[in-house]
Design a protein around this motif. Structure first.
Motif, PDB file in Angstrom:
ATOM      1  N   ARG A 293     -72.260 -62.683 -75.488  1.00 46.43           N
ATOM      2  CA  ARG A 293     -72.987 -63.157 -76.675  1.00 46.43           C
ATOM      3  C   ARG A 293     -73.715 -62.032 -77.409  1.00 46.43           C
ATOM      4  NH1 ARG A 293     -76.866 -67.689 -74.960  1.00 46.43           N
ATOM      5  NH2 ARG A 293     -77.612 -67.188 -77.020  1.00 46.43           N
TER       6      ARG A 293
ATOM      7  N   THR B 171     -81.272 -60.675 -69.028  1.00 47.41           N
ATOM      8  CA  THR B 171     -81.572 -61.810 -69.898  1.00 47.41           C
ATOM      9  C   THR B 171     -81.810 -63.046 -69.043  1.00 47.41           C
ATOM     10  OG1 THR B 171     -79.269 -62.511 -70.078  1.00 47.41           O
ATOM     11  CG2 THR B 171     -80.051 -60.853 -71.688  1.00 47.41           C
ATOM     12  N   ARG B 172     -82.194 -64.142 -69.691  1.00 46.52           N
ATOM     13  CA  ARG B 172     -82.374 -65.414 -68.966  1.00 46.52           C
ATOM     14  C   ARG B 172     -81.063 -65.876 -68.338  1.00 46.52           C
ATOM     15  NH1 ARG B 172     -84.970 -68.294 -73.834  1.00 46.52           N
ATOM     16  NH2 ARG B 172     -85.886 -66.351 -74.491  1.00 46.52           N
ATOM     17  N   ASP B 173     -79.950 -65.445 -68.928  1.00 45.08           N
ATOM     18  CA  ASP B 173     -78.628 -65.809 -68.397  1.00 45.08           C
ATOM     19  C   ASP B 173     -78.165 -64.872 -67.288  1.00 45.08           C
ATOM     20  OD1 ASP B 173     -78.524 -67.842 -70.291  1.00 45.08           O
ATOM     21  OD2 ASP B 173     -77.462 -66.592 -71.747  1.00 45.08           O
TER      22      ASP B 173
ATOM     23  N   GLU C 179     -77.613 -61.609 -67.637  1.00 44.94           N
ATOM     24  CA  GLU C 179     -76.825 -60.486 -68.168  1.00 44.94           C
ATOM     25  C   GLU C 179     -77.704 -59.240 -68.272  1.00 44.94           C
ATOM     26  OE1 GLU C 179     -73.669 -60.599 -68.653  1.00 44.94           O
ATOM     27  OE2 GLU C 179     -73.285 -62.755 -68.655  1.00 44.94           O
TER      28      GLU C 179
END
Length: 144
Positions: A67, A34-36, A38
């Motif tokens: 999340r 993900t962008r984070d 993860e």
């Protein structure tokens, strides 16, 4: 040659089925992040019965960060996994699994080009488990 582009929308449309509720299987799984940062598994949902059989209904995914775990639990449950405890899961374990999937269209502006783009998406609670015996043949009322 004289052309009139007044009726031609400046929209890039990536949909291959109209919005509706479809019997689908997971036809492909890709690992990513993900962008984070993860871990994320993205999967292609293919319609398995009805007028749109064989077409891609949408791409969706499972995010394994904090999340994303609530939705991942819901989706895995819809595909028949026992999510009451710990699971040991690999991406290929998802291939061929089936569920009913709600598909909506989402229009956004591409930040790079400024052009409108329509893509299919599955809402947060857009999955329902398939019947244990499969989908059956009477899909007329469910597939739109």
């Amino acid at each position: 040659m004289k052309l009139d582009f007044n009726g031609v929308a400046d929209v890039e449309d990536y949909t291959s089925v109209p919005p509706g509720h479809y019997p689908c299987r997971i036809a492909e799984v890709r690992e990513g992040v993900t962008r984070d940062g993860e871990p994320r598994w993205t999967f292609r949902l293919e319609v398995v019965e009805g007028d749109y059989a064989g077409r891609t209904a949408a791409w969706d995914g499972l995010s394994w960060g904090e999340r994303g775990l609530k939705r991942a639990k819901y989706i895995l449950s819809s595909f028949g996994f026992d999510v009451s405890g710990a699971l040991d899961l690999e991406p290929n374990d998802l291939l061929g699994l089936s569920a009913w999937v709600e598909v909506e269209n989402e229009e956004r502006e591409d930040p790079g080009s400024g052009q409108s783009v329509i893509r299919p998406k599955v809402p947060f609670l857009g999955y329902t488990d398939a019947d244990p015996g499969g989908f059956g043949t009477d899909l007329g009322a469910s597939v739109t």
